[in-house]
Design a protein around this motif. Structure first.
Motif, PDB file in Angstrom:
ATOM      1  N   ASP A  96      -3.618   1.754   6.663  1.00 39.95           N
ATOM      2  CA  ASP A  96      -5.062   1.884   6.847  1.00 39.95           C
ATOM      3  C   ASP A  96      -5.836   1.964   5.532  1.00 39.95           C
ATOM      4  O   ASP A  96      -7.060   2.044   5.539  1.00 39.95           O
ATOM      5  CB  ASP A  96      -5.365   3.137   7.676  1.00 39.95           C
ATOM      6  N   GLU A  97      -5.125   1.984   4.411  1.00 38.06           N
ATOM      7  CA  GLU A  97      -5.769   2.072   3.095  1.00 38.06           C
ATOM      8  C   GLU A  97      -6.275   0.689   2.666  1.00 38.06           C
ATOM      9  O   GLU A  97      -5.730  -0.337   3.094  1.00 38.06           O
ATOM     10  CB  GLU A  97      -4.790   2.608   2.048  1.00 38.06           C
ATOM     11  N   PRO A  98      -7.285   0.612   1.799  1.00 43.51           N
ATOM     12  CA  PRO A  98      -7.775  -0.684   1.314  1.00 43.51           C
ATOM     13  C   PRO A  98      -6.680  -1.560   0.695  1.00 43.51           C
ATOM     14  O   PRO A  98      -6.704  -2.786   0.847  1.00 43.51           O
ATOM     15  CB  PRO A  98      -8.830  -0.303   0.275  1.00 43.51           C
ATOM     16  N   ALA A  99      -5.700  -0.952   0.031  1.00 46.56           N
ATOM     17  CA  ALA A  99      -4.631  -1.736  -0.615  1.00 46.56           C
ATOM     18  C   ALA A  99      -3.861  -2.586   0.388  1.00 46.56           C
ATOM     19  O   ALA A  99      -3.342  -3.648   0.038  1.00 46.56           O
ATOM     20  CB  ALA A  99      -3.676  -0.805  -1.362  1.00 46.56           C
ATOM     21  N   ALA A 100      -3.784  -2.138   1.642  1.00 44.97           N
ATOM     22  CA  ALA A 100      -3.033  -2.878   2.661  1.00 44.97           C
ATOM     23  C   ALA A 100      -3.656  -4.231   2.973  1.00 44.97           C
ATOM     24  O   ALA A 100      -3.000  -5.100   3.551  1.00 44.97           O
ATOM     25  CB  ALA A 100      -2.912  -2.049   3.935  1.00 44.97           C
ATOM     26  N   GLY A 101      -4.901  -4.440   2.592  1.00 47.37           N
ATOM     27  CA  GLY A 101      -5.569  -5.716   2.815  1.00 47.37           C
ATOM     28  C   GLY A 101      -5.801  -6.519   1.548  1.00 47.37           C
ATOM     29  O   GLY A 101      -6.461  -7.551   1.587  1.00 47.37           O
ATOM     30  N   GLN A 102      -5.246  -6.049   0.415  1.00 49.48           N
ATOM     31  CA  GLN A 102      -5.473  -6.730  -0.859  1.00 49.48           C
ATOM     32  C   GLN A 102      -4.250  -7.539  -1.278  1.00 49.48           C
ATOM     33  O   GLN A 102      -3.121  -7.069  -1.178  1.00 49.48           O
ATOM     34  CB  GLN A 102      -5.797  -5.709  -1.949  1.00 49.48           C
ATOM     35  N   THR A 103      -4.498  -8.734  -1.765  1.00 50.39           N
ATOM     36  CA  THR A 103      -3.442  -9.598  -2.272  1.00 50.39           C
ATOM     37  C   THR A 103      -4.064 -10.539  -3.300  1.00 50.39           C
ATOM     38  O   THR A 103      -5.259 -10.460  -3.586  1.00 50.39           O
ATOM     39  CB  THR A 103      -2.763 -10.385  -1.128  1.00 50.39           C
ATOM     40  N   SER A 121       0.847  -1.186   0.000  1.00 51.33           N
ATOM     41  CA  SER A 121       0.000   0.000   0.000  1.00 51.33           C
ATOM     42  C   SER A 121       0.884   1.239   0.000  1.00 51.33           C
ATOM     43  O   SER A 121       2.108   1.134   0.136  1.00 51.33           O
ATOM     44  CB  SER A 121      -0.930  -0.021   1.220  1.00 51.33           C
ATOM     45  N   PHE A 122       0.260   2.407  -0.105  1.00 49.81           N
ATOM     46  CA  PHE A 122       1.020   3.638  -0.304  1.00 49.81           C
ATOM     47  C   PHE A 122       0.410   4.797   0.466  1.00 49.81           C
ATOM     48  O   PHE A 122      -0.788   4.821   0.709  1.00 49.81           O
ATOM     49  CB  PHE A 122       1.035   3.997  -1.804  1.00 49.81           C
ATOM     50  N   GLY A 123       1.259   5.764   0.805  1.00 53.89           N
ATOM     51  CA  GLY A 123       0.791   7.006   1.402  1.00 53.89           C
ATOM     52  C   GLY A 123       1.098   7.111   2.876  1.00 53.89           C
ATOM     53  O   GLY A 123       1.603   6.178   3.504  1.00 53.89           O
ATOM     54  N   PRO A 124       0.785   8.260   3.470  1.00 52.49           N
ATOM     55  CA  PRO A 124       1.114   8.510   4.871  1.00 52.49           C
ATOM     56  C   PRO A 124       0.375   7.591   5.843  1.00 52.49           C
ATOM     57  O   PRO A 124       0.852   7.339   6.937  1.00 52.49           O
ATOM     58  CB  PRO A 124       0.714   9.977   5.085  1.00 52.49           C
ATOM     59  N   PHE A 125      -0.781   7.093   5.463  1.00 57.26           N
ATOM     60  CA  PHE A 125      -1.540   6.156   6.293  1.00 57.26           C
ATOM     61  C   PHE A 125      -1.764   4.859   5.523  1.00 57.26           C
ATOM     62  O   PHE A 125      -2.859   4.293   5.534  1.00 57.26           O
ATOM     63  CB  PHE A 125      -2.872   6.790   6.725  1.00 57.26           C
TER      64      PHE A 125
END
Length: 192
Positions: A88-95, A81-85
């Motif tokens: 907590d972004e949706p990408a952090a849970g995608q695989t 995932s990307f960005g300052p948070f």
């Protein structure tokens, strides 16, 4: 001025007018790419691997112009995932559903020098784990809960996979609804 140069001049004027109309502000928009590396040894470890269980840890890595890149591993699958948070972004849970790893080269799509999407090659395992696939995953960069995977391109099933991934980034990023699953672009292949 010769007739040839007048004709070329008119063609260029029409082309400039079309570009001005399509960008809305009279100036051409520049879209290009730049690249960074994901090298966990150069990243800050946020969480260590669990002694028991399947969590392999998480890291914050430097990206384009210090844009944070969040990388995690769990159950033999990667999450990026990307960005300052970013965590907590949706990408952090995608695989991907299969066990997988990611390439170390990260492509950043830039619009007038500002990142709006990334393209990263993932390597899912197939069947008994002896074969590995290659999937390009496009992620839109839209902090505040909208940084998510928007497109997947099977690089083994599509000869023009890089072109398809860039086209998806350029046309879909910034408008994609993260409540939807990423779109499969081109031939689906075997990664699902």
């Amino acid at each position: 001025m010769s007739p040839f140069f007048r004709k070329v001049s008119r063609i260029l004027a029409v082309f400039a007018a079309v570009v001005a109309l399509t960008t809305g502000n009279g100036t051409a928009e520049t879209i290009d790419s730049t690249y960074t590396k994901i090298q966990l040894q150069n990243c800050v470890q946020l969480e260590t691997a669990a002694e028991e269980g399947t969590f392999g840890g998480s890291w914050e890595c430097p990206g384009f112009k210090d844009q944070p890149v969040y990388v995690a591993e769990g159950d033999l699958r990667m999450f990026v995932s990307f960005g300052p948070f970013a965590a907590d972004e949706p990408a952090a849970g995608q695989t991907l559903p299969n066990f997988n790893t990611v390439n170390d080269t990260l492509e950043w799509r830039l619009r007038d020098g500002r990142p709006f999407a990334t393209i990263l090659r993932w390597f899912p395992s197939y069947g008994d784990g002896s074969k590995t696939g290659s999937v390009l995953i496009v992620t839109q960069l839209k902090p505040g809960g909208e940084t998510c995977q928007i497109a997947r391109v099977d690089a083994q099933a599509n000869k023009n996979a890089n072109f398809l991934a860039r086209q998806a980034a350029d046309t879909m990023a910034g408008q994609f609804d993260c409540s939807r699953p990423p779109e499969t672009i081109g031939n689906a292949g075997n990664y699902q």
